[in-house]
Structures are given as C-alpha cells and as structure tokens.
Design a protein around this motif. Structure first.
Motif, PDB file in Angstrom:
ATOM      1  N   GLY A 168       0.785  -1.241   0.000  1.00  0.00           N
ATOM      2  CA  GLY A 168       0.000   0.000   0.000  1.00  0.00           C
ATOM      3  C   GLY A 168       0.809   1.278   0.000  1.00  0.00           C
ATOM      4  O   GLY A 168       0.332   2.316  -0.448  1.00  0.00           O
ATOM      5  N   SER A 169       2.040   1.227   0.511  1.00  0.00           N
ATOM      6  CA  SER A 169       2.920   2.403   0.472  1.00  0.00           C
ATOM      7  C   SER A 169       4.355   1.947   0.649  1.00  0.00           C
ATOM      8  O   SER A 169       4.616   0.984   1.373  1.00  0.00           O
ATOM      9  CB  SER A 169       2.543   3.424   1.560  1.00  0.00           C
ATOM     10  OG  SER A 169       2.694   2.866   2.852  1.00  0.00           O
ATOM     11  N   THR A 170       5.280   2.646  -0.012  1.00  0.00           N
ATOM     12  CA  THR A 170       6.687   2.295   0.131  1.00  0.00           C
ATOM     13  C   THR A 170       7.273   2.995   1.352  1.00  0.00           C
ATOM     14  O   THR A 170       6.596   3.781   2.021  1.00  0.00           O
ATOM     15  CB  THR A 170       7.473   2.669  -1.135  1.00  0.00           C
ATOM     16  OG1 THR A 170       7.450   4.088  -1.313  1.00  0.00           O
ATOM     17  CG2 THR A 170       6.876   1.991  -2.361  1.00  0.00           C
ATOM     18  N   GLU A 171       8.540   2.734   1.632  1.00  0.00           N
ATOM     19  CA  GLU A 171       9.170   3.195   2.872  1.00  0.00           C
ATOM     20  C   GLU A 171      10.359   4.098   2.589  1.00  0.00           C
ATOM     21  O   GLU A 171      10.997   3.990   1.537  1.00  0.00           O
ATOM     22  CB  GLU A 171       9.623   1.970   3.672  1.00  0.00           C
ATOM     23  CG  GLU A 171      10.097   2.265   5.070  1.00  0.00           C
ATOM     24  CD  GLU A 171       9.018   2.898   5.921  1.00  0.00           C
ATOM     25  OE1 GLU A 171       8.969   4.145   5.944  1.00  0.00           O
ATOM     26  OE2 GLU A 171       8.240   2.165   6.541  1.00  0.00           O
ATOM     27  N   LYS A 185      12.175   7.949  -0.994  1.00  0.00           N
ATOM     28  CA  LYS A 185      11.182   8.406  -0.024  1.00  0.00           C
ATOM     29  C   LYS A 185       9.923   7.559  -0.141  1.00  0.00           C
ATOM     30  O   LYS A 185       9.553   7.121  -1.237  1.00  0.00           O
ATOM     31  CB  LYS A 185      10.842   9.885  -0.254  1.00  0.00           C
ATOM     32  CG  LYS A 185      12.012  10.835  -0.026  1.00  0.00           C
ATOM     33  CD  LYS A 185      12.458  10.807   1.420  1.00  0.00           C
ATOM     34  CE  LYS A 185      13.574  11.788   1.707  1.00  0.00           C
ATOM     35  NZ  LYS A 185      14.065  11.677   3.103  1.00  0.00           N
ATOM     36  N   GLY A 186       9.269   7.364   0.966  1.00  0.00           N
ATOM     37  CA  GLY A 186       8.028   6.611   0.946  1.00  0.00           C
ATOM     38  C   GLY A 186       6.949   7.319   0.146  1.00  0.00           C
ATOM     39  O   GLY A 186       6.773   8.533   0.269  1.00  0.00           O
ATOM     40  N   VAL A 187       6.238   6.576  -0.703  1.00  0.00           N
ATOM     41  CA  VAL A 187       5.143   7.132  -1.506  1.00  0.00           C
ATOM     42  C   VAL A 187       3.950   6.190  -1.444  1.00  0.00           C
ATOM     43  O   VAL A 187       4.091   4.991  -1.173  1.00  0.00           O
ATOM     44  CB  VAL A 187       5.564   7.354  -2.977  1.00  0.00           C
ATOM     45  CG1 VAL A 187       6.692   8.365  -3.082  1.00  0.00           C
ATOM     46  CG2 VAL A 187       5.964   6.037  -3.642  1.00  0.00           C
ATOM     47  N   ASP A 188       2.777   6.732  -1.701  1.00  0.00           N
ATOM     48  CA  ASP A 188       1.590   5.889  -1.790  1.00  0.00           C
ATOM     49  C   ASP A 188       1.700   4.976  -3.003  1.00  0.00           C
ATOM     50  O   ASP A 188       2.249   5.352  -4.047  1.00  0.00           O
ATOM     51  CB  ASP A 188       0.330   6.745  -1.910  1.00  0.00           C
ATOM     52  CG  ASP A 188      -0.006   7.455  -0.610  1.00  0.00           C
ATOM     53  OD1 ASP A 188       0.401   6.964   0.460  1.00  0.00           O
ATOM     54  OD2 ASP A 188      -0.671   8.510  -0.667  1.00  0.00           O
ATOM     55  N   CYS A 189       1.164   3.792  -2.872  1.00  0.00           N
ATOM     56  CA  CYS A 189       1.187   2.813  -3.966  1.00  0.00           C
ATOM     57  C   CYS A 189      -0.244   2.325  -4.167  1.00  0.00           C
ATOM     58  O   CYS A 189      -0.628   1.264  -3.662  1.00  0.00           O
ATOM     59  CB  CYS A 189       2.137   1.669  -3.606  1.00  0.00           C
ATOM     60  SG  CYS A 189       2.441   0.513  -4.947  1.00  0.00           S
ATOM     61  N   SER A 236       7.601   6.162   9.596  1.00  0.00           N
ATOM     62  CA  SER A 236       6.700   7.241   9.196  1.00  0.00           C
ATOM     63  C   SER A 236       5.481   6.736   8.436  1.00  0.00           C
ATOM     64  O   SER A 236       4.463   7.426   8.347  1.00  0.00           O
ATOM     65  CB  SER A 236       7.456   8.260   8.335  1.00  0.00           C
ATOM     66  OG  SER A 236       7.992   7.620   7.183  1.00  0.00           O
ATOM     67  N   THR A 237       5.560   5.521   7.868  1.00  0.00           N
ATOM     68  CA  THR A 237       4.411   4.962   7.153  1.00  0.00           C
ATOM     69  C   THR A 237       3.607   4.004   8.024  1.00  0.00           C
ATOM     70  O   THR A 237       2.680   3.360   7.539  1.00  0.00           O
ATOM     71  CB  THR A 237       4.878   4.211   5.875  1.00  0.00           C
ATOM     72  OG1 THR A 237       5.713   3.109   6.258  1.00  0.00           O
ATOM     73  CG2 THR A 237       5.646   5.135   4.947  1.00  0.00           C
ATOM     74  N   GLY A 238       3.956   3.895   9.300  1.00  0.00           N
ATOM     75  CA  GLY A 238       3.188   3.079  10.220  1.00  0.00           C
ATOM     76  C   GLY A 238       3.632   1.639  10.341  1.00  0.00           C
ATOM     77  O   GLY A 238       2.980   0.844  11.031  1.00  0.00           O
TER      78      GLY A 238
END
Length: 320
Positions: A168-171, A185-189, A236-238
């Motif tokens: 669901g999101s990268t790190e 950088k973490g992004v939504d996927c 930061s992405t949980g």
C-alpha cells in the motif's frame, strides 16, 4: 507510389492503435539474439561457479527475466529494465560501487548479492518452449526499448532499490537502512496488485525463545498476550520499526530475517502457546514496488512515469 503510401499509413495505424501487433511484428524481424553496444558485464555465475563476460543488454534481459514476472505489462518490464541497468552501471563505471565478494567480477547472479540473473536456457526451463518464445521476445522488447537509459538524481546514478510488493505504500530508505537517500522516499502505492498480499507464519513460544534468545515460554500466556510483545517504535508509514519481546528489543528488519517473514508490515496473534505473525507485502518496501508498477502500467502509466513515482526527483537519461 500511391499504393506504397497507403500501405505505409495502414501499418502506422496498426502500430499506433494496436501495440501488441507492434510487438508481434518486432518478434518476427528480430531473432532471439541479444545485441550489445559494447559494454561487458563480468558476472560471477553461481550455477557454473565461474566469472562470465556478458554483453550489457544480454545481462539486463537475464535480470528482468529473473526479477519480474514476464506476464507483467511491457511498461512495468521497461521500468525494471532501466532500474537493472542503473544498478549494474554503478558497478561498471570508474569510481562506482565495487564488488568485494568475488574478485574480478562486477556482480553475481545471486539476488542476495544485489539482483538475480538467469540464462536463456534457464528461461526456457522455467517457462517451457512455447512460453519461452513469447516471454523472451517481450522482455527483449522492453530492454531494447530502453537501451542505454539509466536513472539519475542530480546527475548521479541512483541506488535503484526495488522489491516485490509494498502493501500500500513504500518506505523511506532511512527507516530500513542506515542512510537517508533523497530519492528513496516513501510514496503511496495505490495499485499494488499482489494477489497474495498477506502471509502467515506460526511459531511456538519455545521456538521464538530459541530464535530470539528470550524467555517467553516461561511467562504466563495471559501476560505474553497483554504486555510481553509490543511495538516500541514505528516508521513514518506506520510499519513497526522496533518490537519488544520480553526484555529484548529487535529492529523489525532483523526480525524479518530471523523469523523468515515476507515484510516488516507485521502484526501478530497469540493463541495458547503459539504466536502467528501476519505480514502484508513482500520485501523491504523501499523504492520500486514491482506489483505496484504492474498496477500503474495497467492504469495507463508509462515506464518513465512509473520510475518517477517511486524514485523522488529523478531523471531518466541515456548513456549514449
């Protein structure tokens, strides 16, 4: 002359309207041989246990075949091709990353050393004769279409980290490794298409004690459930970053290796003397998400858009 012009316009219409026809036409006029512009990769082949000299683009085809399912859309395969080429060029160019494990080699065929690679013989063995022709041409098309292209951040080759699925999101790179990299950088996927995003692994508390050097099996199960295992720090992405087991604390990245978990998106459930870990995604979660790239391609994104989604602030350039 008029007939020739009409025939040309008809072919052009087919190419624009039906990319699959373009691919079939390409397959007919290009036999299954890989050409190179002259750059040679010295690769330690773990199957032959020898250092082999392989033309660059042939090496890239072998990497893409090993690292990404050939059934994926061509634009996703193109993105993987550019990432693979960027990785190896870091090791070939003067002043780049040196390989210290195998003297005289730029890289090895073992994914634990960087990125995987398979030969055309292995491709045929894996896919069968009929699928081999289809998939080989498809991957070669993706590699040839991006020939010489690499990923740069401020005119420097990037470290093109990639993984199977992010969940669901990268790190951010610094949440997994020591160094922070501005392009990782973490992004939504939003379109991560992993067909089996969740996996479970079960251990007894005694097995956990053996692997982590803890004493959970000596603690009442009710205490283990309520207080003995807990997340002490998140990314930061949980994702869990550090998890406490009894009186010991472990980085989630290390737990993933020790307990053979698919990712660091970890949750768990304790029932009697057993603990079941549930993970979402597959891999370290940094950089290009392969199943996410598949989803983006299926939603109309081209390979440059895919790469720029997962690698922040980068440019795609040609070495030629």
């Amino acid at each position: 002359m008029r007939k020739l012009l009409l025939a040309f316009l008809g072919l052009l219409t087919l190419i624009v309207a039906f990319p699959s026809i373009t691919l079939k036409f390409y397959q007919l006029i290009n036999p299954p041989q890989i050409q190179s512009a002259g750059t040679i990769v010295k690769m330690y082949n773990h199957q032959t246990q020898k250092i082999e000299s392989i033309p660059l683009e042939e090496y890239i085809v072998g990497v893409v075949a090993a690292e990404m399912p050939a059934s994926f859309p061509v634009e996703a395969l193109k993105a993987q091709s550019v990432a693979a080429r960027t990785y190896i060029m870091q090791r070939i160019l003067p002043g780049g990353v040196k390989n210290s494990r195998y003297s005289g080699a730029d890289v090895s065929s073992d994914p634990r050393d960087g990125q995987a690679w398979i030969s055309q013989e292995e491709m045929e063995k894996r896919w069968g004769k009929l699928k081999y022709l289809e998939y080989f041409y498809k991957i070669k098309w993706a590699v040839d279409s991006t020939s010489g292209q690499v990923i740069n951040y401020k005119s420097q080759l990037i470290f093109p980290a990639f993984h199977a699925s992010c969940g669901g999101s990268t790190e951010n790179a610094e949440e997994v490794w020591v160094a922070a990299l501005p392009y990782l950088k973490g992004v939504d996927c939003p379109y991560c298409t992993d067909p089996s995003p969740k996996k479970q692994v079960t251990y007894t508390l005694a097995e956990i004690d053996q692997k982590l050097k803890t004493n959970l099996s000596a603690i009442p199960v009710s205490t283990v459930k309520t207080n003995a295992i807990k997340i002490t720090k998140e990314t930061s992405t949980g994702r869990p970053k550090e998890i406490q087991f009894g009186n010991k604390e472990y980085p989630a990245t290390l737990l993933r290796e020790i307990l053979k978990l698919r990712s660091t998106r970890i949750s768990w459930n304790i029932n009697d003397d057993k603990i079941t870990f549930t993970t979402k995604g597959y891999g370290h979660g940094v950089g290009l998400c392969q199943y996410g790239a598949k989803g983006l391609a299926e939603h109309g994104k081209n390979y440059e858009e895919i790469l720029k989604h997962y690698y922040t602030g980068v440019e795609i350039s040609s070495m030629k």
